[in-house]
Design a protein around this motif. Structure first.
Motif, PDB file in Angstrom:
ATOM      1  N   ARG A 166      45.220  24.747  48.257  1.00  0.00           N
ATOM      2  CA  ARG A 166      44.140  24.284  47.380  1.00  0.00           C
ATOM      3  C   ARG A 166      43.909  25.203  46.197  1.00  0.00           C
ATOM      4  N   ILE A 167      43.818  26.519  46.500  1.00  0.00           N
ATOM      5  CA  ILE A 167      43.437  27.433  45.416  1.00  0.00           C
ATOM      6  C   ILE A 167      44.440  28.572  45.236  1.00  0.00           C
ATOM      7  N   GLY A 168      45.638  28.382  45.768  1.00  0.00           N
ATOM      8  CA  GLY A 168      46.734  29.330  45.541  1.00  0.00           C
ATOM      9  C   GLY A 168      46.491  30.706  46.119  1.00  0.00           C
ATOM     10  N   SER A 169      45.795  30.798  47.250  1.00  0.00           N
ATOM     11  CA  SER A 169      45.533  32.117  47.842  1.00  0.00           C
ATOM     12  C   SER A 169      46.833  32.712  48.378  1.00  0.00           C
ATOM     13  N   ILE A 170      46.898  34.039  48.347  1.00  0.00           N
ATOM     14  CA  ILE A 170      48.121  34.700  48.803  1.00  0.00           C
ATOM     15  C   ILE A 170      47.812  35.740  49.887  1.00  0.00           C
ATOM     16  N   THR A 171      48.839  36.074  50.658  1.00  0.00           N
ATOM     17  CA  THR A 171      48.679  37.097  51.706  1.00  0.00           C
ATOM     18  C   THR A 171      49.760  38.175  51.556  1.00  0.00           C
ATOM     19  N   LEU A 216      45.487  45.876  39.542  1.00  0.00           N
ATOM     20  CA  LEU A 216      44.456  44.867  39.360  1.00  0.00           C
ATOM     21  C   LEU A 216      44.686  43.992  38.124  1.00  0.00           C
ATOM     22  N   LYS A 217      45.074  44.632  37.058  1.00  0.00           N
ATOM     23  CA  LYS A 217      45.284  43.902  35.798  1.00  0.00           C
ATOM     24  C   LYS A 217      46.365  42.849  35.972  1.00  0.00           C
ATOM     25  N   ASP A 218      47.454  43.283  36.574  1.00  0.00           N
ATOM     26  CA  ASP A 218      48.577  42.383  36.791  1.00  0.00           C
ATOM     27  C   ASP A 218      48.147  41.218  37.691  1.00  0.00           C
ATOM     28  N   LEU A 219      47.399  41.558  38.748  1.00  0.00           N
ATOM     29  CA  LEU A 219      46.926  40.542  39.697  1.00  0.00           C
ATOM     30  C   LEU A 219      46.039  39.517  38.989  1.00  0.00           C
ATOM     31  N   ALA A 220      45.107  40.022  38.187  1.00  0.00           N
ATOM     32  CA  ALA A 220      44.164  39.120  37.526  1.00  0.00           C
ATOM     33  C   ALA A 220      44.847  38.308  36.419  1.00  0.00           C
ATOM     34  N   GLU A 221      45.712  38.963  35.644  1.00  0.00           N
ATOM     35  CA  GLU A 221      46.377  38.237  34.548  1.00  0.00           C
ATOM     36  C   GLU A 221      47.284  37.139  35.088  1.00  0.00           C
ATOM     37  N   SER A 267      46.923  35.684  37.901  1.00  0.00           N
ATOM     38  CA  SER A 267      46.058  34.632  38.468  1.00  0.00           C
ATOM     39  C   SER A 267      45.599  33.694  37.368  1.00  0.00           C
ATOM     40  N   GLU A 268      45.218  34.285  36.248  1.00  0.00           N
ATOM     41  CA  GLU A 268      44.676  33.493  35.144  1.00  0.00           C
ATOM     42  C   GLU A 268      45.722  32.561  34.552  1.00  0.00           C
ATOM     43  N   CYS A 269      46.938  33.076  34.366  1.00  0.00           N
ATOM     44  CA  CYS A 269      47.950  32.215  33.734  1.00  0.00           C
ATOM     45  C   CYS A 269      48.741  31.408  34.761  1.00  0.00           C
ATOM     46  N   LYS A 311      43.451  33.257  44.322  1.00  0.00           N
ATOM     47  CA  LYS A 311      43.870  33.262  42.912  1.00  0.00           C
ATOM     48  C   LYS A 311      42.785  32.666  42.024  1.00  0.00           C
ATOM     49  N   LYS A 312      42.259  31.551  42.452  1.00  0.00           N
ATOM     50  CA  LYS A 312      41.196  30.883  41.694  1.00  0.00           C
ATOM     51  C   LYS A 312      40.205  30.284  42.684  1.00  0.00           C
ATOM     52  N   TYR A 313      39.009  30.009  42.216  1.00  0.00           N
ATOM     53  CA  TYR A 313      38.061  29.309  43.062  1.00  0.00           C
ATOM     54  C   TYR A 313      38.146  27.806  42.785  1.00  0.00           C
ATOM     55  N   GLU A 314      37.343  27.055  43.539  1.00  0.00           N
ATOM     56  CA  GLU A 314      37.458  25.593  43.492  1.00  0.00           C
ATOM     57  C   GLU A 314      37.308  25.015  42.085  1.00  0.00           C
ATOM     58  N   ASN A 315      36.532  25.682  41.245  1.00  0.00           N
ATOM     59  CA  ASN A 315      36.323  25.151  39.890  1.00  0.00           C
ATOM     60  C   ASN A 315      37.451  25.555  38.938  1.00  0.00           C
ATOM     61  N   GLY A 316      38.467  26.257  39.463  1.00  0.00           N
ATOM     62  CA  GLY A 316      39.617  26.622  38.637  1.00  0.00           C
ATOM     63  C   GLY A 316      39.495  27.981  37.973  1.00  0.00           C
ATOM     64  N   ASP A 317      38.352  28.667  38.144  1.00  0.00           N
ATOM     65  CA  ASP A 317      38.165  29.985  37.520  1.00  0.00           C
ATOM     66  C   ASP A 317      38.668  31.106  38.437  1.00  0.00           C
ATOM     67  N   VAL A 318      39.095  32.193  37.802  1.00  0.00           N
ATOM     68  CA  VAL A 318      39.413  33.411  38.551  1.00  0.00           C
ATOM     69  C   VAL A 318      38.094  33.889  39.172  1.00  0.00           C
ATOM     70  N   PRO A 319      38.113  34.443  40.420  1.00  0.00           N
ATOM     71  CA  PRO A 319      36.843  34.911  41.012  1.00  0.00           C
ATOM     72  C   PRO A 319      36.086  35.830  40.044  1.00  0.00           C
ATOM     73  N   PRO A 320      34.763  35.648  39.892  1.00  0.00           N
ATOM     74  CA  PRO A 320      33.981  36.417  38.919  1.00  0.00           C
ATOM     75  C   PRO A 320      34.112  37.936  39.062  1.00  0.00           C
ATOM     76  N   SER A 321      34.275  38.421  40.303  1.00  0.00           N
ATOM     77  CA  SER A 321      34.395  39.878  40.503  1.00  0.00           C
ATOM     78  C   SER A 321      35.645  40.398  39.801  1.00  0.00           C
ATOM     79  N   MET A 322      36.725  39.634  39.874  1.00  0.00           N
ATOM     80  CA  MET A 322      37.980  40.031  39.208  1.00  0.00           C
ATOM     81  C   MET A 322      37.818  39.946  37.701  1.00  0.00           C
ATOM     82  N   LYS A 323      37.178  38.890  37.262  1.00  0.00           N
ATOM     83  CA  LYS A 323      37.013  38.670  35.818  1.00  0.00           C
ATOM     84  C   LYS A 323      36.213  39.832  35.209  1.00  0.00           C
ATOM     85  N   TYR A 324      35.184  40.254  35.936  1.00  0.00           N
ATOM     86  CA  TYR A 324      34.360  41.359  35.430  1.00  0.00           C
ATOM     87  C   TYR A 324      35.215  42.610  35.241  1.00  0.00           C
ATOM     88  N   LEU A 325      36.009  42.939  36.258  1.00  0.00           N
ATOM     89  CA  LEU A 325      36.829  44.161  36.195  1.00  0.00           C
ATOM     90  C   LEU A 325      37.815  44.071  35.041  1.00  0.00           C
TER      91      LEU A 325
END
Ligand code: SF4
Length: 500
Positions: free
Chosen positions: A16-21, A27-32, A34-36, A363-377
């Motif tokens: 559903r939301i592309g979660s990984i294990t 962090l930057k690489d993970l968030a970027e 995730s976003e793209c 990777k993303k939440y249900e609304n398609g956004d990167v989790p806010p905690s990651m976005k803040y960092l």
């Protein structure tokens, strides 16, 4: 998210939301990525960082008062029920309420797993209803019923005719997801599809999804100032309360991993705004969260006044402690929500995070956004090494040995103990409200200060404990180890070689 409440099945977090294990990088690489949308998880052949999602899903549902959980599977699948049952009773007692929730296993035997046992299941549901008179019945599947294709939905549809409380199928086949947090979504889906009713009137309530409501009295007090009443979910909730959560002014949660499905579901289905902000940990998180509540409920003025009043009390005290915390280095290992929320708080306190480990990563939440905690960092240019699902103790010990941080923070007692045996000062962030708001952020900062001021316990213990790891293992460069195994399944086998 397209919520399909007509189906009792929920797609896994992976799908559903592309979660990984599995991930190693920063962090930057993970968030970027995730976003793209280019983030790919890597595989592991050995992992202790996981558990059956049914413990998580049914644990959530059994916390609701006076319901019945029927776990349709072999008796082993119901093993977790003892822990849930005990916890539910303790939580009810702590709150001063009673619960008659029952947890029943159907004890499938060999014959049942070959020929199916839908007739028995039907009888068990009817008997549970007759004997315990629950306010709702949740009928869960298991790996065995999933493999043989047991048609639990049809049984549930049939018995609904004979039972006058909600009966709902809950698809908890443990094999379908590596991510236990899929169980949170499964529980939310069951509540949304069978318990929550369409709104009849708006109420001054705010849905607050949390684990164990330990800060309940103070949150009720705080919300009173804004003419709001929190409805804590699901620990000690009643079915009646849950049926009305579509009438609330907003939904919020203590952790996005826990509350994201319910929040988005209520918003999509009933238009209840979901407060999407960083969580309440630390000063920045708490104020951002409060202001967002003010915005969605139209109470910005009152909330701003409260913020200014509280700042005057707590910020000077916090600033004093920050002087002593500045420059400390930390390794952090928690769930995906708290890992990145607490990283922000440590940054706020002047503590450098050198490595962060998360149980899984959404990777993303249900609304398609990167989790806010990651976005803040990311937005604040905060970067550190990060990895996903490598919280086996042998891996944590390697990281701690390499980085020699001033402290290790974990939300899971097991690894905290091992860090202490390793001589590393550790803070167990046990309670979900341990860093909530001004007061608890100050207490948290004091706890860290206490921990680092006197390290004699860790030092003495480390001198007397012989850990099972070889020097060879400690000498392994953990970065290289992960890098080499990024796309292979040999990580566990190699690591096992480091243990005597
Ligand atoms: S549902 Fe599957 S993974 Fe979960 S306890 Fe039963 S057999 Fe194990």
């Amino acid at each position: 998210m397209a919520l399909n409440l007509n189906s009792s099945n929920v797609a896994t977090r992976e799908n559903r939301i592309g979660s990984i294990t599995g991930y190693i990088g920063n962090l930057k690489d993970l968030a970027e990525k995730s976003e793209c949308g280019t983030l790919r998880g890597c595989g592991r052949c050995f992992s202790q960082s996981s558990t059956c999602l049914s413990s998580c899903g049914l644990g959530q549902l059994s916390a609701i008062r006076d319901v019945a959980i029927i776990h349709h599977g072999p008796s082993g699948c119901s093993a977790a029920s003892a822990g849930s049952y005990y916890l539910d009773k303790v939580m009810a007692k702590k709150r001063g309420v009673t619960t008659s929730t029952v947890y029943v296993g159907t004890d499938m035997n060999e014959q049942d797993t070959i020929f199916g046992s839908t007739n028995k299941l039907r009888e068990i549901i009817l008997e549970v209803n007759r004997r315990y008179k629950p306010k709702a019945i949740f009928v869960s599947s298991s790996c065995a019923t999933g493999i043989i294709g047991e048609d639990i939905d049809s049984v549930v549809d049939e018995v609904k005719e004979e039972i006058d409380v909600p009966v709902v199928a809950v698809h908890c086949e443990g094999f379908k997801s590596r991510i236990w947090a899929t169980g949170f979504d499964i529980a939310d889906h069951a509540v949304l599809s069978a318990i929550v009713q369409p709104p009849k009137q708006k109420r001054n309530t705010i849905n607050f999804k949390n684990f164990y409501e330990s800060a309940r009295p103070e949150i009720i007090e705080m919300f009173k100032k804004f003419d709001l009443e929190p409805v804590f979910l699901y620990c000690n909730s009643t079915v009646e309360e849950l049926s009305h959560i579509s009438e609330s002014l907003a939904t919020t949660c203590i952790c996005g991993t826990l509350g994201n499905y319910l929040g988005n579901g209520l918003e999509e289905k009933y238009g209840v705004p979901y407060v999407r902000s960083i969580n309440q940990c630390g000063i920045i998180g708490f104020e951002t969260w409060l202001r967002e509540i003010g915005r969605v409920t139209g109470r910005s003025e009152k909330i701003e006044a409260y913020i200014q009043e509280q700042r005057a009390i707590y910020i000077p005290q916090l600033e004093e402690i920050k002087k002593e915390l500045k420059g400390l280095r930390a390794v952090i290992g928690m769930g995906p929500g708290y890992t990145f929320e607490v990283s922000r708080v440590l940054n706020e306190l002047g503590i450098e995070v050198v490595w962060a480990l998360a149980w899984h990563y959404d990777k993303k939440y249900e609304n398609g956004d990167v989790p806010p905690s990651m976005k803040y960092l990311l937005d604040n240019d905060i970067n550190f090494e990060a990895s996903v699902s490598d919280q086996q103790n042998y891996e944590v010990m390697n990281v701690l040995h390499k980085y020699k941080p001033d402290l290790y923070l974990s939300r899971h007692p097991g690894s905290t103990v091992w860090a202490i045996k390793n001589g590393t000062t550790a803070v167990y962030v046990a309670d979900e409200y341990m860093i909530f708001g001004y007061k608890h952020t100050l207490e948290f900062a004091k706890t860290i200060l206490d921990s680092i001021r006197n390290r004699s316990f860790e030092q003495n213990l480390a001198k007397r404990v012989k850990l099972p790891y070889t020097d060879w293992w400690y000498e392994q460069n953990v970065d290289k180890f992960f890098e080499e195994n990024k796309n292979s399944d040999t990580a566990g086998a190699k690591a096992a070689g480091g243990v005597k």
